[in-house]
Design a protein around this motif. Structure first.
Motif, PDB file in Angstrom:
ATOM      1  N   GLY A  24      12.619   8.516  10.002  1.00 13.91           N
ATOM      2  CA  GLY A  24      13.561   8.364   8.681  1.00 13.91           C
ATOM      3  C   GLY A  24      13.899   7.241   9.048  1.00 13.91           C
ATOM      4  N   ALA A  25      14.056   6.530   9.863  1.00 15.29           N
ATOM      5  CA  ALA A  25      13.982   5.262   9.955  1.00 15.29           C
ATOM      6  C   ALA A  25      12.754   4.172   8.731  1.00 15.29           C
ATOM      7  CB  ALA A  25      14.355   3.899  10.556  1.00 15.29           C
ATOM      8  N   LEU A  26      11.663   4.647   9.125  1.00 14.24           N
ATOM      9  CA  LEU A  26      10.902   3.856   8.220  1.00 14.24           C
ATOM     10  C   LEU A  26      10.930   5.169   6.344  1.00 14.24           C
ATOM     11  CD1 LEU A  26       8.014   3.028   7.411  1.00 14.24           C
ATOM     12  CD2 LEU A  26       6.802   4.351   8.455  1.00 14.24           C
ATOM     13  N   ILE A  27      11.201   6.021   6.594  1.00 12.70           N
ATOM     14  CA  ILE A  27      11.311   6.910   5.087  1.00 12.70           C
ATOM     15  C   ILE A  27      12.655   5.349   4.428  1.00 12.70           C
ATOM     16  CG2 ILE A  27      12.195   8.046   3.626  1.00 12.70           C
ATOM     17  CD1 ILE A  27      10.437   9.836   5.844  1.00 12.70           C
ATOM     18  N   ALA A  28      13.850   5.314   4.777  1.00 12.66           N
ATOM     19  CA  ALA A  28      15.131   4.687   4.940  1.00 12.66           C
ATOM     20  C   ALA A  28      14.316   3.658   4.814  1.00 12.66           C
ATOM     21  CB  ALA A  28      15.564   4.501   5.624  1.00 12.66           C
TER      22      ALA A  28
ATOM     23  N   ASP B  30       3.165   3.774  14.075  1.00 13.17           N
ATOM     24  CA  ASP B  30       3.536   3.852  12.862  1.00 13.17           C
ATOM     25  C   ASP B  30       4.975   3.872  12.903  1.00 13.17           C
ATOM     26  OD1 ASP B  30       0.363   3.501  11.498  1.00 13.17           O
ATOM     27  OD2 ASP B  30       0.932   6.249  11.674  1.00 13.17           O
ATOM     28  N   TYR B  31       6.048   3.677  13.707  1.00 12.19           N
ATOM     29  CA  TYR B  31       6.601   4.079  13.556  1.00 12.19           C
ATOM     30  C   TYR B  31       7.521   3.910  15.215  1.00 12.19           C
ATOM     31  CZ  TYR B  31       6.092   8.461  15.641  1.00 12.19           C
ATOM     32  OH  TYR B  31       5.585   9.353  16.611  1.00 12.19           O
ATOM     33  N   ASP B  32       9.041   3.314  14.693  1.00  9.33           N
ATOM     34  CA  ASP B  32       9.489   3.332  16.126  1.00  9.33           C
ATOM     35  C   ASP B  32       9.821   4.196  17.216  1.00  9.33           C
ATOM     36  OD1 ASP B  32      10.929   2.198  17.940  1.00  9.33           O
ATOM     37  OD2 ASP B  32      12.824   1.206  16.285  1.00  9.33           O
ATOM     38  N   THR B  33       9.068   3.604  18.401  1.00  9.32           N
ATOM     39  CA  THR B  33       9.570   5.393  18.983  1.00  9.32           C
ATOM     40  C   THR B  33      10.563   5.545  19.999  1.00  9.32           C
ATOM     41  OG1 THR B  33       7.792   4.434  20.260  1.00  9.32           O
ATOM     42  CG2 THR B  33       7.246   6.092  18.661  1.00  9.32           C
ATOM     43  N   SER B  34      11.329   4.274  19.471  1.00 11.58           N
ATOM     44  CA  SER B  34      12.563   4.192  20.506  1.00 11.58           C
ATOM     45  C   SER B  34      13.652   5.463  20.598  1.00 11.58           C
ATOM     46  CB  SER B  34      13.466   2.771  20.542  1.00 11.58           C
ATOM     47  OG  SER B  34      13.707   2.680  19.891  1.00 11.58           O
ATOM     48  N   GLU B  35      13.680   5.748  19.996  1.00  9.64           N
ATOM     49  CA  GLU B  35      14.752   6.952  19.758  1.00  9.64           C
ATOM     50  C   GLU B  35      14.365   8.425  18.933  1.00  9.64           C
ATOM     51  OE1 GLU B  35      18.288   5.331  17.517  1.00  9.64           O
ATOM     52  OE2 GLU B  35      18.718   3.643  18.113  1.00  9.64           O
TER      53      GLU B  35
ATOM     54  N   LEU C  71       2.955   8.639   1.902  1.00  3.00           N
ATOM     55  CA  LEU C  71       3.146   8.468   2.947  1.00  3.00           C
ATOM     56  C   LEU C  71       1.640   8.889   4.056  1.00  3.00           C
ATOM     57  CD1 LEU C  71       5.063   6.890   4.968  1.00  3.00           C
ATOM     58  CD2 LEU C  71       6.287   8.751   5.710  1.00  3.00           C
ATOM     59  N   PRO C  72       0.892   8.547   4.851  1.00  6.09           N
ATOM     60  CA  PRO C  72      -0.191   9.062   5.230  1.00  6.09           C
ATOM     61  C   PRO C  72       0.652   9.430   6.624  1.00  6.09           C
ATOM     62  CG  PRO C  72      -0.537   6.963   6.123  1.00  6.09           C
ATOM     63  CD  PRO C  72       0.812   7.121   4.988  1.00  6.09           C
TER      64      PRO C  72
ATOM     65  N   ARG D 138       0.450  -1.435  -0.521  1.00  5.90           N
ATOM     66  CA  ARG D 138      -0.305   0.121  -0.058  1.00  5.90           C
ATOM     67  C   ARG D 138       1.047   1.130  -0.529  1.00  5.90           C
ATOM     68  NH1 ARG D 138      -5.389  -0.978   3.756  1.00  5.90           N
ATOM     69  NH2 ARG D 138      -5.793  -2.749   2.695  1.00  5.90           N
ATOM     70  N   LEU D 139       1.959   1.796   0.922  1.00 10.11           N
ATOM     71  CA  LEU D 139       2.771   1.812   0.370  1.00 10.11           C
ATOM     72  C   LEU D 139       3.834   2.817  -0.438  1.00 10.11           C
ATOM     73  CD1 LEU D 139       3.630   2.109   4.026  1.00 10.11           C
ATOM     74  CD2 LEU D 139       2.468   3.399   3.796  1.00 10.11           C
TER      75      LEU D 139
END
Length: 396
Positions: free
Chosen positions: A159-163, A147-152, A140-141, A122-123
């Motif tokens: 940024g990690a999701l887009i990469a 939706d993404y890693d919140t740990s950092e 990207l909605p 879908r993305l």
């Protein structure tokens, strides 16, 4: 060459101090169809905030679906990619996804699938021209926690999701473009002086989260159309209409982007608001002089909206009444009156219009929030407020 029309932040259903903007929004969408046909557009990118509310009216949804039907009728070769914004209900917007996909219209509302994994299908949307894939679009909605890693932190997670998405996309061997609804550092909202107050820093990312190899990044969220400094192909389309008097001074419209083998370029296609927003400042004599110059005829859907900034040594409800009387019968819609003593902070009074509906508790809360914070109440806050009102009513 790939010809892209990039637009965002329609906010269908939005009103201006209780005045309907329906006819203006309808005319914009009609104009947009004309631009698609005239410029032989291959791809339309709609980057979020299609609706002003997570629970849009039937009238607003009618505008949306009528527009999509017009595109398919008048320019069937144009592919359409739509991403959800923070004002949109992802569930509601995605409800028609399967139906629209049959019309070459893609809707991206969720990052993860039912298994909790990144939904690459879908993305990552193939962009086709004459049946051949010529690009891949990262659609990207608006991103929420989960939706993404919140740990950092937010930027690292986004940024990690887009990469990750880019790594998947570039393997397809065609140019990569992106469409997103988020706040990129360096972006300019409509009221630059209040930028920290309006947007803060919690949900802001650097332009570096988008790999340099991405040919064009289409952004939504900020209402001023502009490219980021030194990033000519990372661009906000802005809103098609000014939705408040703070958005009056700059142009509005959509962006035409052209991507060739060796270069890419983007230009603004301006859309002139059918109903101008006018601000008049001065004492009561100056306001009266302005009102007298306006035509004496019934107002309609395209009469100018008026913001009066009255400077006076006295501030009282009588001033408000006099301003209303000065505008009565003139071709002008009094939307907002700011009454101030020469030495005091302005007090804003919004005019209840004769054709307006009774205000609901949520309407009052939205106005109070906008007056205190300077921006629209987020959908999540609206939902919490609505639930609180329901809980109170249930106990009565």
């Amino acid at each position: 060459m790939l010809r892209i029309l990039h637009t965002s932040d329609w906010h269908l259903g939005k009103r201006l101090y209780d005045w309907s903007r329906y006819e203006e929004q309808r005319l914009f969408l009609t104009w947009l169809v004309e631009q698609i046909c005239r410029n032989e557009i291959d791809l339309l990118l709609v980057c979020g905030d299609i609706f002003d509310s997570s629970n849009p009216s039937a009238e607003a949804e009618g505008l949306y679906y009528s527009f999509l039907a017009q595109i398919k009728e008048k320019s069937p070769q144009t592919q359409v990619i739509i991403t959800a914004g923070n004002h949109d209900s992802a569930l509601r917007l995605s409800a028609s996804r399967e139906l629209l996909s049959a019309l070459h219209i893609s809707v991206s509302c969720f990052v993860r699938n039912n298994s909790g994994e990144t939904d690459y299908e879908r993305l990552l949307i193939p962009v086709k021209k004459a049946g051949k894939q010529v690009a891949t679009c990262i659609a990207l909605p608006y991103l929420r926690q989960g939706d993404y890693d919140t740990s950092e932190g937010y930027e690292a997670g986004v940024g990690a999701l887009i990469a990750d998405l880019y790594e998947q996309a570039k393997g397809q061997g065609v140019p990569v473009i992106a469409a997103a609804h988020l706040f990129v550092a360096g972006g300019r909202p409509g009221t630059e002086a209040r930028m920290p107050e309006l947007l803060g820093t919690a949900e802001r990312v650097s332009a570096k989260v988008f790999p340099e190899e991405i040919r064009y990044v289409a952004l939504g969220h900020l209402h001023r159309p502009h490219t980021l400094t030194n990033q000519p192909l990372l661009r906000y389309a802005g809103s098609p209409l000014p939705f408040d008097f703070s958005e009056e001074p700059y142009p509005h419209g959509v962006t035409l982007a052209e991507i060739d083998t060796d270069e890419a370029r983007a230009t603004l296609l301006p859309f002139d608001p059918p109903a101008p927003l006018v601000t008049v400042s001065g004492d009561i004599d100056a306001i009266a002089s302005f009102a007298e110059k306006q035509a004496e005829k019934p107002i309609d859907a395209f009469a100018p909206f008026l913001h009066v900034e009255l400077q006076s040594d006295t501030v009282s409800p009588l001033e408000k009444t006099r301003i209303r009387e000065l505008c009565r019968g003139r071709y002008i819609r009094l939307a907002k009156a700011t009454l101030r003593k020469h030495t005091e902070v302005p007090v804003t009074v919004t005019e209840p219009m004769e054709d307006s509906e009774p205000l609901t508790p949520l309407d009052v809360a939205r106005r109070a929030y906008a007056a205190a914070i300077g921006t629209d109440m987020p959908p999540e806050t609206e939902q919490l407020f609505a639930q609180a009102v329901e809980d109170v009513l249930n106990k009565l």
